[in-house]
Design an enzyme around this catalytic site. Structure first.
Site, PDB file in Angstrom:
ATOM      1  N   ILE A  25      44.384  24.054  37.154  1.00  0.00           N
ATOM      2  CA  ILE A  25      43.883  23.479  35.889  1.00  0.00           C
ATOM      3  C   ILE A  25      43.781  24.572  34.822  1.00  0.00           C
ATOM      4  O   ILE A  25      44.183  24.380  33.673  1.00  0.00           O
ATOM      5  CB  ILE A  25      42.530  22.757  36.097  1.00  0.00           C
ATOM      6  CG1 ILE A  25      42.737  21.571  37.065  1.00  0.00           C
ATOM      7  CG2 ILE A  25      41.964  22.254  34.761  1.00  0.00           C
ATOM      8  CD1 ILE A  25      41.488  20.794  37.428  1.00  0.00           C
TER       9      ILE A  25
ATOM     10  N   LEU B 225      42.816  35.652  41.865  1.00  0.00           N
ATOM     11  CA  LEU B 225      44.120  35.298  42.451  1.00  0.00           C
ATOM     12  C   LEU B 225      44.001  34.841  43.913  1.00  0.00           C
ATOM     13  O   LEU B 225      44.959  34.936  44.664  1.00  0.00           O
ATOM     14  CB  LEU B 225      45.127  36.460  42.319  1.00  0.00           C
ATOM     15  CG  LEU B 225      45.429  36.901  40.872  1.00  0.00           C
ATOM     16  CD1 LEU B 225      46.440  38.051  40.860  1.00  0.00           C
ATOM     17  CD2 LEU B 225      45.961  35.740  40.018  1.00  0.00           C
TER      18      LEU B 225
ATOM     19  N   ALA C 218      36.359  28.005  40.957  1.00  0.00           N
ATOM     20  CA  ALA C 218      35.595  27.357  42.024  1.00  0.00           C
ATOM     21  C   ALA C 218      36.533  26.821  43.090  1.00  0.00           C
ATOM     22  O   ALA C 218      37.723  26.640  42.845  1.00  0.00           O
ATOM     23  CB  ALA C 218      34.780  26.199  41.440  1.00  0.00           C
TER      24      ALA C 218
ATOM     25  N   SER D 178      32.981  17.524  37.820  1.00  0.00           N
ATOM     26  CA  SER D 178      33.771  16.602  38.629  1.00  0.00           C
ATOM     27  C   SER D 178      33.150  15.221  38.758  1.00  0.00           C
ATOM     28  O   SER D 178      31.921  15.075  38.779  1.00  0.00           O
ATOM     29  CB  SER D 178      33.901  17.203  40.024  1.00  0.00           C
ATOM     30  OG  SER D 178      34.473  16.284  40.899  1.00  0.00           O
TER      31      SER D 178
ATOM     32  N   TYR E 296      30.857  19.467  47.892  1.00  0.00           N
ATOM     33  CA  TYR E 296      31.514  19.949  46.682  1.00  0.00           C
ATOM     34  C   TYR E 296      30.882  19.311  45.439  1.00  0.00           C
ATOM     35  O   TYR E 296      30.532  20.001  44.468  1.00  0.00           O
ATOM     36  CB  TYR E 296      33.013  19.626  46.763  1.00  0.00           C
ATOM     37  CG  TYR E 296      33.714  19.687  45.438  1.00  0.00           C
ATOM     38  CD1 TYR E 296      33.980  20.911  44.841  1.00  0.00           C
ATOM     39  CD2 TYR E 296      34.082  18.517  44.768  1.00  0.00           C
ATOM     40  CE1 TYR E 296      34.609  20.970  43.610  1.00  0.00           C
ATOM     41  CE2 TYR E 296      34.718  18.572  43.546  1.00  0.00           C
ATOM     42  CZ  TYR E 296      34.970  19.799  42.969  1.00  0.00           C
ATOM     43  OH  TYR E 296      35.578  19.856  41.742  1.00  0.00           O
TER      44      TYR E 296
ATOM     45  N   LYS F 252      28.652  21.020  42.076  1.00  0.00           N
ATOM     46  CA  LYS F 252      28.929  20.834  40.637  1.00  0.00           C
ATOM     47  C   LYS F 252      27.695  20.281  39.911  1.00  0.00           C
ATOM     48  O   LYS F 252      27.354  20.693  38.808  1.00  0.00           O
ATOM     49  CB  LYS F 252      30.121  19.889  40.453  1.00  0.00           C
ATOM     50  CG  LYS F 252      31.444  20.493  40.882  1.00  0.00           C
ATOM     51  CD  LYS F 252      31.867  21.602  39.928  1.00  0.00           C
ATOM     52  CE  LYS F 252      33.100  22.322  40.361  1.00  0.00           C
ATOM     53  NZ  LYS F 252      33.527  23.391  39.472  1.00  0.00           N
TER      54      LYS F 252
ATOM     55  N   ARG G 190      38.529  10.181  56.040  1.00  0.00           N
ATOM     56  CA  ARG G 190      38.059  11.554  55.867  1.00  0.00           C
ATOM     57  C   ARG G 190      36.585  11.492  55.432  1.00  0.00           C
ATOM     58  O   ARG G 190      36.236  10.675  54.571  1.00  0.00           O
ATOM     59  CB  ARG G 190      38.912  12.223  54.780  1.00  0.00           C
ATOM     60  CG  ARG G 190      38.620  13.670  54.547  1.00  0.00           C
ATOM     61  CD  ARG G 190      39.565  14.281  53.537  1.00  0.00           C
ATOM     62  NE  ARG G 190      39.334  13.767  52.196  1.00  0.00           N
ATOM     63  CZ  ARG G 190      40.029  14.133  51.123  1.00  0.00           C
ATOM     64  NH1 ARG G 190      41.020  14.994  51.237  1.00  0.00           N
ATOM     65  NH2 ARG G 190      39.760  13.642  49.943  1.00  0.00           N
TER      66      ARG G 190
HETATM   67  N1  UFG Z   1      44.283  11.483  50.854  1.00  0.00           N
HETATM   68  C1  UFG Z   1      45.043  11.042  51.923  1.00  0.00           C
HETATM   69  N2  UFG Z   1      45.794  11.952  52.589  1.00  0.00           N
HETATM   70  C2  UFG Z   1      45.843  13.271  52.260  1.00  0.00           C
HETATM   71  C3  UFG Z   1      45.073  13.718  51.148  1.00  0.00           C
HETATM   72  C4  UFG Z   1      44.301  12.791  50.471  1.00  0.00           C
HETATM   73  O1  UFG Z   1      45.019   9.849  52.271  1.00  0.00           O
HETATM   74  O2  UFG Z   1      46.549  14.039  52.934  1.00  0.00           O
HETATM   75  C5  UFG Z   1      43.464  10.518  50.116  1.00  0.00           C
HETATM   76  C6  UFG Z   1      41.973  10.850  50.145  1.00  0.00           C
HETATM   77  O3  UFG Z   1      41.366  10.351  51.291  1.00  0.00           O
HETATM   78  C7  UFG Z   1      41.503  10.182  48.853  1.00  0.00           C
HETATM   79  C8  UFG Z   1      42.714  10.283  47.920  1.00  0.00           C
HETATM   80  O4  UFG Z   1      43.833  10.534  48.770  1.00  0.00           O
HETATM   81  O5  UFG Z   1      41.264   8.835  49.099  1.00  0.00           O
HETATM   82  C9  UFG Z   1      42.594  11.403  46.935  1.00  0.00           C
HETATM   83  O6  UFG Z   1      42.240  12.565  47.669  1.00  0.00           O
HETATM   84  P1  UFG Z   1      42.233  14.019  47.038  1.00  0.00           P
HETATM   85  O7  UFG Z   1      41.856  14.968  48.131  1.00  0.00           O
HETATM   86  O8  UFG Z   1      43.492  14.262  46.308  1.00  0.00           O
HETATM   87  O9  UFG Z   1      41.119  13.918  45.935  1.00  0.00           O
HETATM   88  P2  UFG Z   1      39.579  13.511  46.017  1.00  0.00           P
HETATM   89  O10 UFG Z   1      39.454  12.161  45.382  1.00  0.00           O
HETATM   90  O11 UFG Z   1      39.005  13.671  47.364  1.00  0.00           O
HETATM   91  O12 UFG Z   1      38.951  14.626  45.123  1.00  0.00           O
HETATM   92  C10 UFG Z   1      39.544  14.984  43.888  1.00  0.00           C
HETATM   93  C11 UFG Z   1      39.361  16.465  43.660  1.00  0.00           C
HETATM   94  C12 UFG Z   1      37.928  16.760  43.484  1.00  0.00           C
HETATM   95  C13 UFG Z   1      37.334  15.853  42.432  1.00  0.00           C
HETATM   96  C14 UFG Z   1      37.618  14.403  42.707  1.00  0.00           C
HETATM   97  C15 UFG Z   1      37.126  13.572  41.575  1.00  0.00           C
HETATM   98  O13 UFG Z   1      39.903  17.225  44.725  1.00  0.00           O
HETATM   99  O14 UFG Z   1      37.798  18.094  43.088  1.00  0.00           O
HETATM  100  O15 UFG Z   1      38.997  14.232  42.867  1.00  0.00           O
HETATM  101  O16 UFG Z   1      37.509  12.237  41.651  1.00  0.00           O
HETATM  102  F1  UFG Z   1      36.023  16.000  42.395  1.00  0.00           F
END
Ligand code: UFG
Length: 323
Positions: free
Chosen positions: A12, A33, A74, A116, A140, A144, A281
Site C-alpha cells: 500500500i 524492507l 505494520a 482497517s 490484528y 489497529k 479460517r
Molecule cells: N481466503 C481464502 N483462501 C485463501 C486466502 C483467503 O478462501 O487462501 C478468503 C478468506 O477466508 C476471506 C477472504 O478470502 O474470506 C479474504 O481474505 P484475505 O486474507 O484476503 O483478507 P481478510 O478479509 O482476511 O483481511 C483483509 C486484510 C486485512 C484487513 C481486512 C479488512 O488482510 O488487513 O481485509 O476487510 F483488515
C-alpha cells in the site's frame, strides 16, 4: 508538502508514495524492507532504511521536520495474527507507540494511520458505517483499534491531529505499472489466486463454503489500492486545513464472495485455476461491506478504480510477468 511514509516500500505504501509524488510533494520513505522492496521505492523520493522498533533511528529521521506522517508499517494478515499474536503485539502495538511518541517529541502535527475494517469484527449490519460498534474478531483488528484509541488520547493530551483510514480489502496494482515488485509470501486472497494462476501454487484453498452468504463463501469489499492511496493525500490536506481528527471507512461499497473472485480470475487470466474447499479460517467474519459516505463528505473521496475487472486485471498484469 513534506510527507514521511513509514512502511512506504510496502504494497500500500508504494501506491501512497506514487500519489503524493504525482502532485509534487516531497516524499520520504522509511522502511525496514521486511516485506517492502527496494525496487518499489519510487524515483524522486528519499529512502531511509530503518525499523519502527528503532526509536533512535525514527527520531533521527523525524528531526528533519515533516508536515505529515503516514504510518503504514505494520503486519497485516488477519489469519496469521491468530496464530502468531506476538508478532502483532511487537510491530503493530509497540512499534506504533514508539512512532507516535516520537512524533509528539518532534512536534509532528498531522498523523495518518493505516487502519482497517478488521476493527469492526462480525458486522451487526451492512453496509458498515463509522457508527458501527467495534468488536474485532481477530487480533490484528484489535491492534489497529488500540492504536486508534491511543491516537485519540494523544490528540487530547498533546495536540496531535490524526486521520485513521479504515481500509476494507485492499487489492489491485497501479494501472500504469509503476509498482513492479510483488509482495513476498502474500497471504491475501487475490495474490494467492494469482500465484495459483502462474503455477507458483498448485491451487487455491477456499476457506469454508458454509457461511451464511448466497454461495456459502465469505463476502468482502475489495477496494483498489490506488483509490486508497488517493485518500491519504486527501487526508493530509484535510488535516492541514481542518486541524481536527477523523476516522473513516474506505471501501467500494460492493461485496464480492471468494468464489466470485476465483471465477472472475479464471475469466480474466484465461487460466483454469484449480480450487478446492477447505475448513474455515479462524477469525473470519462472513461479510464485510463498507459505507464510504463519510469519506465522501469529509474528504471528497470516492472509489473510482475499484471495479472487479480493474482490480483483477491490474494484478494479473504484474503477476503474469512472473509466469
Ligand atoms: N481466503 C481464502 N483462501 C485463501 C486466502 C483467503 O478462501 O487462501 C478468503 C478468506 O477466508 C476471506 C477472504 O478470502 O474470506 C479474504 O481474505 P484475505 O486474507 O484476503 O483478507 P481478510 O478479509 O482476511 O483481511 C483483509 C486484510 C486485512 C484487513 C481486512 C479488512 O488482510 O488487513 O481485509 O476487510 F483488515
Amino acid at each position: 508538502m513534506k510527507v514521511l511514509l513509514f512502511g512506504g516500500a510496502g504494497y500500500i505504501g508504494t501506491h501512497v508514495a506514487i500519489s503524493f509524488l504525482e502532485r509534487g510533494d516531497t516524499v520520504g520513505i522509511y522502511d525496514n524492507l521486511s516485506s517492502g522492496l527496494l525496487e518499489n521505492v519510487q524515483k524522486g523520493s528519499k529512502f531511509y532504511l530503518g525499523d519502527i522498533m528503532d526509536r533512535e533511528k525514527v527520531s533521527e529521521v523525524l528531526s528533519e521536520g515533516w508536515d505529515a506522517v503516514v504510518h503504514l508499517a505494520a503486519a497485516k494478515a488477519a489469519g496469521e495474527s491468530m496464530t502468531n499474536p506476538e508478532k502483532y503485539s511487537r510491530y503493530n502495538i509497540t512499534g506504533s507507540l514508539i512512532l507516535i511518541t516520537e512524533c509528539i517529541r518532534h512536534s509532528v502535527k498531522n498523523f495518518i494511520l493505516s487502519s482497517s475494517a478488521a476493527t469492526f469484527g462480525e458486522p451487526g449490519y451492512v453496509p458498515i458505517d463509522e457508527k458501527h460498534p467495534t468488536n474485532p474478531t481477530n487480533y490484528y483488528g484489535y491492534t489497529k483499534l488500540l492504536i486508534e484509541e491511543n491516537l485519540k488520547w494523544y490528540s487530547k493530551l498533546k495536540g496531535l491531529n490524526f486521520v485513521a483510514l479504515r481500509y476494507f480489502n485492499a487489492a489491485g496494482y497501479d494501472t500504469e505499472g509503476r509498482m513492479t515488485g510483488l509482495e513476498r509470501s502474500p497471504q491475501n486472497l487475490i495474490p494467492i489466486v494469482m500465484e495459483a494462476a502462474t503455477g507458483k501454487r498448485e491451487k487455491i484453498v477456499i476457506f469454508g463454503d458454509d457461511y451464511d452468504t448466497p454461495d456459502g463463501t465469505c463476502i468482502r469489499d475489495y477496494v483498489h489500492v490506488s483509490d486508497l492511496a488517493r485518500a491519504h493525500v486527501m487526508a493530509a490536506d484535510f488535516l492541514i486545513k481542518e486541524k481536527r481528527n477523523l476516522i473513516v471507512n474506505l471501501g467500494s461499497e460492493k461485496g464480492l464472495s471468494v468464489k466470485e473472485i476465483v471465477e472472475a480470475s479464471r475469466r480474466i487470466t484465461g487460466v483454469d485455476i484449480r480450487s478446492e474447499i477447505g475448513p474455515r479460517r479462524a477469525g473470519d467474519p462472513a461479510k464485510l461491506i463498507a459505507s464510504s459516505k463519510l469519506a465522501e463528505k469529509e474528504l471528497g473521496w470516492k472509489a473510482e478504480e475499484s471495479d472487479l475487472y480493474t482490480i483483477i486485471k491490474s494484478t494479473w498484469d504484474v503477476y503474469k510477468r512472473y509466469n
